[in-house]
Design a protein around this motif. Structure first.
Motif, mmCIF file in Angstrom:
data_model
loop_
_atom_site.group_PDB
_atom_site.id
_atom_site.type_symbol
_atom_site.label_atom_id
_atom_site.label_comp_id
_atom_site.label_asym_id
_atom_site.label_seq_id
_atom_site.Cartn_x
_atom_site.Cartn_y
_atom_site.Cartn_z
ATOM 1 N N PHE A 59 0.879 -1.188 0.000
ATOM 2 C CA PHE A 59 0.000 0.000 0.000
ATOM 3 C C PHE A 59 0.899 1.215 0.000
ATOM 4 O O PHE A 59 2.136 1.088 0.040
ATOM 5 C CB PHE A 59 -0.991 -0.030 1.195
ATOM 6 C CG PHE A 59 -0.342 0.026 2.538
ATOM 7 C CD1 PHE A 59 -0.010 1.237 3.116
ATOM 8 C CD2 PHE A 59 -0.052 -1.141 3.238
ATOM 9 C CE1 PHE A 59 0.607 1.288 4.355
ATOM 10 C CE2 PHE A 59 0.561 -1.091 4.479
ATOM 11 C CZ PHE A 59 0.894 0.123 5.033
ATOM 12 N N ASN A 60 0.292 2.398 -0.059
ATOM 13 C CA ASN A 60 1.087 3.619 -0.190
ATOM 14 C C ASN A 60 1.214 4.358 1.145
ATOM 15 O O ASN A 60 0.263 4.383 1.938
ATOM 16 C CB ASN A 60 0.427 4.593 -1.177
ATOM 17 C CG ASN A 60 0.595 4.159 -2.623
ATOM 18 O OD1 ASN A 60 0.887 2.999 -2.899
ATOM 19 N ND2 ASN A 60 0.404 5.082 -3.530
ATOM 20 N N ALA A 61 2.324 5.016 1.325
ATOM 21 C CA ALA A 61 2.483 5.952 2.446
ATOM 22 C C ALA A 61 1.561 7.162 2.204
ATOM 23 O O ALA A 61 1.192 7.442 1.054
ATOM 24 C CB ALA A 61 3.936 6.404 2.549
ATOM 25 N N TYR A 180 2.778 -0.637 -17.175
ATOM 26 C CA TYR A 180 1.894 0.317 -17.870
ATOM 27 C C TYR A 180 2.597 1.679 -18.009
ATOM 28 O O TYR A 180 2.715 2.225 -19.107
ATOM 29 C CB TYR A 180 0.585 0.431 -17.081
ATOM 30 C CG TYR A 180 -0.257 1.640 -17.383
ATOM 31 C CD1 TYR A 180 -1.111 1.676 -18.481
ATOM 32 C CD2 TYR A 180 -0.211 2.762 -16.537
ATOM 33 C CE1 TYR A 180 -1.888 2.793 -18.749
ATOM 34 C CE2 TYR A 180 -0.991 3.875 -16.797
ATOM 35 C CZ TYR A 180 -1.823 3.891 -17.893
ATOM 36 O OH TYR A 180 -2.590 5.008 -18.158
ATOM 37 N N HIS A 181 3.103 2.204 -16.901
ATOM 38 C CA HIS A 181 3.817 3.488 -16.974
ATOM 39 C C HIS A 181 5.078 3.347 -17.832
ATOM 40 O O HIS A 181 5.414 4.242 -18.606
ATOM 41 C CB HIS A 181 4.227 3.950 -15.571
ATOM 42 C CG HIS A 181 3.074 4.290 -14.688
ATOM 43 N ND1 HIS A 181 2.116 5.219 -15.027
ATOM 44 C CD2 HIS A 181 2.720 3.827 -13.456
ATOM 45 C CE1 HIS A 181 1.216 5.309 -14.045
ATOM 46 N NE2 HIS A 181 1.566 4.474 -13.086
ATOM 47 N N CYS A 182 5.756 2.221 -17.688
ATOM 48 C CA CYS A 182 7.018 2.003 -18.415
ATOM 49 C C CYS A 182 6.783 2.013 -19.929
ATOM 50 O O CYS A 182 7.550 2.615 -20.679
ATOM 51 C CB CYS A 182 7.628 0.675 -17.947
ATOM 52 S SG CYS A 182 9.225 0.311 -18.678
ATOM 53 N N THR A 212 -5.294 2.550 -22.235
ATOM 54 C CA THR A 212 -6.510 2.963 -21.517
ATOM 55 C C THR A 212 -6.521 2.562 -20.051
ATOM 56 O O THR A 212 -7.442 2.905 -19.313
ATOM 57 C CB THR A 212 -7.753 2.359 -22.193
ATOM 58 O OG1 THR A 212 -7.555 0.948 -22.304
ATOM 59 C CG2 THR A 212 -7.973 2.958 -23.569
ATOM 60 N N ARG A 213 -5.533 1.822 -19.597
ATOM 61 C CA ARG A 213 -5.426 1.314 -18.226
ATOM 62 C C ARG A 213 -6.624 0.437 -17.851
ATOM 63 O O ARG A 213 -7.133 0.497 -16.746
ATOM 64 C CB ARG A 213 -5.242 2.445 -17.212
ATOM 65 C CG ARG A 213 -4.445 1.961 -16.012
ATOM 66 C CD ARG A 213 -4.004 3.048 -15.061
ATOM 67 N NE ARG A 213 -2.915 2.551 -14.238
ATOM 68 C CZ ARG A 213 -2.296 3.238 -13.293
ATOM 69 N NH1 ARG A 213 -2.661 4.458 -13.011
ATOM 70 N NH2 ARG A 213 -1.302 2.700 -12.618
ATOM 71 N N ASN A 214 -7.045 -0.371 -18.835
ATOM 72 C CA ASN A 214 -8.079 -1.369 -18.569
ATOM 73 C C ASN A 214 -7.403 -2.744 -18.447
ATOM 74 O O ASN A 214 -6.192 -2.817 -18.202
ATOM 75 C CB ASN A 214 -9.123 -1.352 -19.686
ATOM 76 C CG ASN A 214 -9.907 -0.047 -19.743
ATOM 77 O OD1 ASN A 214 -10.056 0.549 -20.811
ATOM 78 N ND2 ASN A 214 -10.400 0.400 -18.612
HETATM 79 O O1 3PY Z 1 -0.705 5.524 -10.125
HETATM 80 C C1 3PY Z 1 -0.005 4.541 -9.896
HETATM 81 O O2 3PY Z 1 0.460 3.828 -10.784
HETATM 82 C C2 3PY Z 1 0.293 4.160 -8.543
HETATM 83 O O3 3PY Z 1 0.747 3.043 -8.315
HETATM 84 C C3 3PY Z 1 0.056 5.134 -7.466
HETATM 85 O O4 3PY Z 1 0.453 4.606 -6.270
#
Ligand code: 3PY
Length: 270
Positions: A59-61, A180-182, A212-214
């Motif tokens: 989880f996130n801080a 996905y971000h990469c 689309t992050r689906n």
């Molecule tokens: O937006 C994201 O990819 C995250 O993992 C945020 O914590």
């Protein structure tokens, strides 16, 4: 097949947060992750985990004022005290939830400050925080995030994240590699998995269909191939992390929309 964790901030949007644990377990997940636990007592979340035989994997801080648009404090000069309080709170929750890793978001770049100043603050804060995490045996993770989704986010590239980890020099600081971000920022994802997984500095992977992050069976990335690469590289280097399913179900918040969209996972399970 990699170990998949359900991201309960994005999956099962038709359900109240605490009911998503049950739904994830029914769909065969053994691990869960999400952004923030802080609206709920840790004991209440721990009970949901236990009742469903689930592991909390991430989880996130606390990220600063999320509703006001903040996305982390780690690189922000002048916010060090708040950053430290957030890490202490996160590590308390991690202990109560028996969670081995916590994501620490870098933050958005404020105008008028140099990248050098933000980077120095980031390294200084992370060194302190990773030292605190070490005392508890947990890992802190930093994640490169694409600036289409998060304009102004400080950390965007894998090579930058790995350089930060090296500069901090604490073994309990690792990289959260979201494919996905990469793909959006860098591409060449399979080769980046081959490059970075064996370094021992990747603490967690995440996936989603691009752009689309689906579901991962939608879009330009062919995930069955990537899962094969992850399996092959993991077997060779001993990587044993989780792959977080951090995507928005294409059918949205309709009843069973997430479950119906898990055909990609059922196909892998055979
Ligand atoms: O937006 C994201 O990819 C995250 O993992 C945020 O914590």
């Amino acid at each position: 097949m990699p170990r998949f964790a359900a991201n309960l901030s994005m999956l099962y949007p038709e359900l109240a947060f605490l009911d998503r644990f049950d739904a994830a377990a029914k769909d065969g997940f053994e691990g869960v992750e999400y952004l923030f636990p802080y609206d709920f007592p840790a004991a209440e979340i721990a009970a949901r985990l236990q009742a469903n035989g689930l592991q909390q994997v991430l989880f996130n801080a606390p990220p600063g004022h999320w509703e006001a648009g903040e996305r982390g404090l780690a690189c922000l000069p002048g916010r060090e005290n708040e950053f430290r309080e957030g890490i202490a709170r996160a590590l308390d929750y991690a202990a109560a939830l028996d969670c081995p890793r916590v994501h620490v978001m870098a933050g958005l770049m404020p105008s008028g400050l140099s990248r050098e100043m933000l980077e120095a603050t980031y390294i200084h804060n992370l060194r302190w925080a990773a030292g605190e995490a070490r005392k508890t045996g947990r890992d802190l993770l930093i994640e490169p995030i694409n600036t289409r989704d998060m304009p102004g986010f400080f950390l965007n590239r894998q090579d930058h994240a790995h350089a930060i980890v090296a500069a901090v020099g604490e073994p309990h600081l690792k990289v959260q590699m979201d494919l996905y971000h990469c793909q959006i920022v860098e591409g060449d994802v399979a080769m980046k998995v081959r490059e970075y997984l064996p370094t021992g500095r990747v603490g967690h992977l995440q996936i989603a269909g691009v752009p689309t992050r689906n579901e991962p069976d939608m879009g330009e990335l062919y995930h069955p191939y990537l899962f094969g690469v992850i399996d092959e590289v993991s077997a060779a280097c001993g990587w044993d992390g989780w792959v977080g399913c951090e995507y928005r179900p294409a059918r949205g918040a309709v009843v069973n929309g997430t479950t119906d969209g898990l055909g990609w996972l059922r196909a892998l399970r055979g």
